[in-house]
Design a protein around this motif. Sequence first.
Motif, PDB file in Angstrom:
ATOM      1  N   UNK A 138      45.497  44.467  30.575  1.00 46.19           N
ATOM      2  CA  UNK A 138      45.573  43.313  29.671  1.00 46.19           C
ATOM      3  C   UNK A 138      46.939  42.654  29.675  1.00 46.19           C
ATOM      4  N   UNK A 139      47.924  43.300  30.324  1.00 46.44           N
ATOM      5  CA  UNK A 139      49.263  42.719  30.367  1.00 46.44           C
ATOM      6  C   UNK A 139      49.984  42.779  29.035  1.00 46.44           C
ATOM      7  N   UNK A 140      49.776  43.878  28.293  1.00 47.30           N
ATOM      8  CA  UNK A 140      50.433  44.053  27.003  1.00 47.30           C
ATOM      9  C   UNK A 140      51.164  45.386  26.984  1.00 47.30           C
ATOM     10  N   UNK A 141      52.035  45.587  25.984  1.00 49.03           N
ATOM     11  CA  UNK A 141      52.756  46.847  25.854  1.00 49.03           C
ATOM     12  C   UNK A 141      51.801  47.960  25.435  1.00 49.03           C
ATOM     13  N   UNK A 142      52.118  49.202  25.818  1.00 51.72           N
ATOM     14  CA  UNK A 142      51.268  50.330  25.441  1.00 51.72           C
ATOM     15  C   UNK A 142      51.182  50.473  23.930  1.00 51.72           C
ATOM     16  N   UNK A 310      36.449  27.139  52.000  1.00 53.57           N
ATOM     17  CA  UNK A 310      35.401  27.408  51.015  1.00 53.57           C
ATOM     18  C   UNK A 310      35.942  28.272  49.879  1.00 53.57           C
ATOM     19  N   UNK A 311      36.771  29.253  50.220  1.00 53.09           N
ATOM     20  CA  UNK A 311      37.370  30.092  49.185  1.00 53.09           C
ATOM     21  C   UNK A 311      38.261  29.271  48.258  1.00 53.09           C
ATOM     22  N   UNK A 312      39.005  28.323  48.818  1.00 55.58           N
ATOM     23  CA  UNK A 312      39.848  27.466  47.978  1.00 55.58           C
ATOM     24  C   UNK A 312      38.997  26.682  46.980  1.00 55.58           C
ATOM     25  N   UNK A 313      37.866  26.168  47.434  1.00 49.61           N
ATOM     26  CA  UNK A 313      36.957  25.438  46.542  1.00 49.61           C
ATOM     27  C   UNK A 313      36.408  26.347  45.437  1.00 49.61           C
ATOM     28  N   UNK A 314      36.025  27.559  45.825  1.00 49.18           N
ATOM     29  CA  UNK A 314      35.473  28.487  44.845  1.00 49.18           C
ATOM     30  C   UNK A 314      36.519  28.892  43.812  1.00 49.18           C
ATOM     31  N   UNK A 315      37.752  29.077  44.256  1.00 48.36           N
ATOM     32  CA  UNK A 315      38.804  29.424  43.297  1.00 48.36           C
ATOM     33  C   UNK A 315      39.140  28.247  42.384  1.00 48.36           C
ATOM     34  N   UNK A 316      39.057  27.042  42.887  1.00 43.09           N
ATOM     35  CA  UNK A 316      39.216  25.869  42.015  1.00 43.09           C
ATOM     36  C   UNK A 316      38.195  25.920  40.879  1.00 43.09           C
ATOM     37  N   UNK A 317      36.944  26.226  41.242  1.00 44.34           N
ATOM     38  CA  UNK A 317      35.882  26.313  40.228  1.00 44.34           C
ATOM     39  C   UNK A 317      36.116  27.503  39.292  1.00 44.34           C
ATOM     40  N   UNK A 318      36.558  28.631  39.851  1.00 49.24           N
ATOM     41  CA  UNK A 318      36.806  29.813  39.029  1.00 49.24           C
ATOM     42  C   UNK A 318      37.894  29.555  37.993  1.00 49.24           C
ATOM     43  N   UNK A 324      42.640  32.453  34.376  1.00 49.62           N
ATOM     44  CA  UNK A 324      43.457  33.647  34.147  1.00 49.62           C
ATOM     45  C   UNK A 324      44.580  33.750  35.164  1.00 49.62           C
ATOM     46  N   UNK A 325      45.648  34.501  34.845  1.00 49.43           N
ATOM     47  CA  UNK A 325      46.706  34.737  35.835  1.00 49.43           C
ATOM     48  C   UNK A 325      46.181  35.391  37.110  1.00 49.43           C
ATOM     49  N   UNK A 363      50.702  42.808  35.712  1.00 51.87           N
ATOM     50  CA  UNK A 363      49.811  42.943  36.854  1.00 51.87           C
ATOM     51  C   UNK A 363      49.847  41.700  37.727  1.00 51.87           C
ATOM     52  N   UNK A 364      49.948  40.505  37.104  1.00 48.16           N
ATOM     53  CA  UNK A 364      49.996  39.268  37.875  1.00 48.16           C
ATOM     54  C   UNK A 364      51.337  39.132  38.586  1.00 48.16           C
TER      55      UNK A 364
END
Length: 410
Positions: A138-142, A310-318, A324-325, A363-364
């Motif tokens: 989640x990218x938060x402190x423990x 095609x992957x670039x297009x799909x990531x644009x849609x995602x 999300x990061x 994580x990002x």
Amino acid sequence: MPIEPAAFRTAWPQVVRSLAVATRSLDSGEEYAAEAFARAAAQPDGTIDDLVGWCVRVGRRAWLDTVRHQAVLARIQSQIARAEVDAVDAPTAPGDDLDDRVALLFVACDDALAPGAQLVLAMRVVCGLTIRQIAGHLGIAEATAAARLTRAKSALARTRGEFVVPDGPARAARLPVVLACVAGLFTVGQRDALQPADATQDPARDALTLAEALVAQYPDEPEVLGLRSVCRLGLARRPGRVRDGVALTLDEVDRSAWDQRLLSAGLADATAAIGRTRPPGHLPGRFALEAAISGVHAAARDAADTDWPRLAELYDALLQAWPSPAARVAHLVVLGRLAVRDGGDLGPVERDLDELVADGPPYAARDASLALADLARRTGRTEEAAGRYRELLDVLPAGPLREFCRRHSG
């Protein structure tokens, strides 16, 4: 007696659900389940034939002892008189064929809780992730994750009063958070264990099991099919990613080692998920799009054959469906691939990755650092790449990915 990890992982959700029904509290169900398993582990070998039934009975006795000590015996007299075997049968109401872990997920993802609290509660109590793993995902402190867990348990007990598995409409409302929890479990498994030493302790495999149980409940739901596709394709592509304890790049992966059965099943799910998006022409959801992305990778003969546009297009849609990061880093990786292939300007991609290294969740930031090192390596900037890999040695846990960075750091 020693309890095998596989037996524990199977029995735990059943015992928790049974005791949560008996005590009318998810928190108490978990507490008395832990007590029962501890007592089971202390028994001599051969004394327990039915681990679930034994732990339910022992946990229920422990709960009743506590109640007696609290001087409220009269209030539960009728329950004490019941045969203890009832507690084993309690979790499954007539017509309720929910998998025990899925049932607990729907309970934990209560809309009375804040979204962050839902995720922490479900990922800890049901998915079995540690506080460290949850915080990293989640990218938060423990400390923040631990505090959310405590508040979530208290809020659930205060708001709902007693343990109840939600009905159909309530489950449907909670389904998006349930899917996010299962996806988180899968992500942790893939990120932390490229090559698990013990198949019975593999969060990614557990996620697939949960996804399959969800498909049994929602066989026509595109997002549920999409999530199962992501799990299937990710696990299908796991073999061949490590050689001699070192992670391999996408260009080096041995695709002949991929699990063809899982690959075929995952591609079928991906096709169904996109095809069943409702209404027709509507932008698919997060998991249908992630399934399509995984499908593009799975269908390619090698990295060079991958349909990067095609992957670039799909990531644009995602990024529209799930900004999300993690999605942003993956999108930038694809844009970097295209820039290197076509001789384009890498400057904008690297600036955006640098921004994520500086300001993104851990994580990002880690994944963005890996992407920058990879771009430097593939464009001949050897010293820059080695320096970036050396920096990553300080943040990556022991394992194939760290060994990859070590190999390229000198």
